[in-house]
Design a protein around this motif. Structure first.
Motif, PDB file in Angstrom:
ATOM      1  N   ALA A 121       0.791  -1.617   0.022  1.00  0.00           N
ATOM      2  CA  ALA A 121      -0.314  -0.125  -0.389  1.00  0.00           C
ATOM      3  C   ALA A 121       1.017   0.605  -0.175  1.00  0.00           C
ATOM      4  N   SER A 122       2.433   1.212   0.667  1.00  0.00           N
ATOM      5  CA  SER A 122       2.908   2.406   0.379  1.00  0.00           C
ATOM      6  C   SER A 122       3.833   2.432  -1.039  1.00  0.00           C
ATOM      7  N   GLY A 123       3.795   1.504  -1.701  1.00  0.00           N
ATOM      8  CA  GLY A 123       3.915   1.105  -3.086  1.00  0.00           C
ATOM      9  C   GLY A 123       5.119   0.622  -2.936  1.00  0.00           C
ATOM     10  N   ALA A 124       6.148   0.387  -2.605  1.00  0.00           N
ATOM     11  CA  ALA A 124       7.102  -0.733  -2.004  1.00  0.00           C
ATOM     12  C   ALA A 124       6.658  -1.731  -2.853  1.00  0.00           C
ATOM     13  N   LEU A 125       8.245  -2.426  -3.298  1.00  0.00           N
ATOM     14  CA  LEU A 125       8.337  -3.785  -4.257  1.00  0.00           C
ATOM     15  C   LEU A 125       8.112  -4.785  -2.879  1.00  0.00           C
ATOM     16  N   VAL A 126       6.740  -5.396  -2.856  1.00  0.00           N
ATOM     17  CA  VAL A 126       7.077  -6.678  -1.292  1.00  0.00           C
ATOM     18  C   VAL A 126       7.516  -8.115  -2.508  1.00  0.00           C
ATOM     19  N   ASP A 127       8.128  -8.245  -3.760  1.00  0.00           N
ATOM     20  CA  ASP A 127       7.834  -9.486  -4.416  1.00  0.00           C
ATOM     21  C   ASP A 127       7.780  -9.131  -6.621  1.00  0.00           C
ATOM     22  N   ARG A 128       9.054  -9.644  -6.949  1.00  0.00           N
ATOM     23  CA  ARG A 128       9.181  -9.142  -8.337  1.00  0.00           C
ATOM     24  C   ARG A 128       9.561 -10.651  -8.707  1.00  0.00           C
ATOM     25  N   LEU A 129       8.922 -10.862  -9.406  1.00  0.00           N
ATOM     26  CA  LEU A 129       9.377 -12.138 -10.392  1.00  0.00           C
ATOM     27  C   LEU A 129       9.365 -12.173 -11.732  1.00  0.00           C
ATOM     28  N   ARG A 130      10.710 -11.901 -12.216  1.00  0.00           N
ATOM     29  CA  ARG A 130      11.505 -12.504 -13.961  1.00  0.00           C
ATOM     30  C   ARG A 130      11.172 -13.708 -14.363  1.00  0.00           C
ATOM     31  N   TYR A 131      10.869 -14.033 -15.334  1.00  0.00           N
ATOM     32  CA  TYR A 131      10.993 -14.872 -15.853  1.00  0.00           C
ATOM     33  C   TYR A 131      11.231 -14.903 -17.641  1.00  0.00           C
ATOM     34  N   GLY A 132      10.844 -16.161 -17.796  1.00  0.00           N
ATOM     35  CA  GLY A 132      11.120 -16.285 -19.051  1.00  0.00           C
ATOM     36  C   GLY A 132      11.987 -16.806 -19.757  1.00  0.00           C
ATOM     37  N   ASP A 133      11.829 -18.155 -21.252  1.00  0.00           N
ATOM     38  CA  ASP A 133      12.633 -19.121 -21.708  1.00  0.00           C
ATOM     39  C   ASP A 133      13.716 -18.401 -22.623  1.00  0.00           C
ATOM     40  N   THR A 134      13.726 -17.010 -22.996  1.00  0.00           N
ATOM     41  CA  THR A 134      14.509 -16.764 -23.784  1.00  0.00           C
ATOM     42  C   THR A 134      15.345 -16.043 -23.976  1.00  0.00           C
TER      43      THR A 134
END
Length: 160
Positions: A121-134
């Motif tokens: 709710a404060s706009g802070a990043l709490v999780d990030r998932l980067r994915y991709g098969d290329t």
């Protein structure tokens, strides 16, 4: 998809960049970018958590892009779904009970190589998932008509 909406152990090995922030109470626990597109978020804490003001964005990394406020309060261990399909269609496709919280109509679509960013709710990043098969993580799974999910909660450990 038998593994959707379950907070315990996850079915497949994860081989992509997952950056759970230290002590993050909510994590990205499952996703699919091709087919019946969705993202599952799970409350990993031992207490209820209000998602009012929380949001999702993909690789533009902009807090507030897609509101998650309609999820309301998540019980400890509860999983919720953000889907491209409307909620009723998604529940029918995946045979989900009416009690499973689904926000449908997500227009911020995921791609074959993309990110899922979760903000509090404060706009802070709490999780990030980067994915991709290329591009991002060569060799990571392709979620075409099958979901991607971690092998266990242990992989949601803050490494990127």
């Amino acid at each position: 998809m038998k593994s959707l909406v379950r907070p315990a152990l996850f079915a497949a090995a994860l081989s992509m960049g997952h950056a759970a922030q230290a002590a993050s109470p909510v994590a990205i626990t499952e996703w699919m970018y091709n087919g019946s597109e969705f993202i599952e978020f799970t409350n990993l804490s031992g207490a209820a958590l209000d998602l009012t003001g929380w949001s999702f964005d993909d690789d533009s990394r902009t807090a507030g892009t897609v509101s998650l406020s309609d999820f309301g309060t998540l019980a400890a261990g509860e999983s919720v779904i953000l889907a491209e399909d409307d909620a009723a269609t998604f529940r029918t496709k995946w045979s989900l009970a009416s009690g499973v919280k689904v926000i449908g109509g997500n227009g911020t679509n995921l791609g074959r190589n993309d990110e899922i960013n979760l903000y509090n709710a404060s706009g802070a990043l709490v999780d990030r998932l980067r994915y991709g098969d290329t591009n991002f993580v060569p060799g990571s799974i392709r979620t075409q008509d099958i979901s991607g999910n971690p092998g266990s909660l242990a992989v949601l450990d803050g490494s990127d």
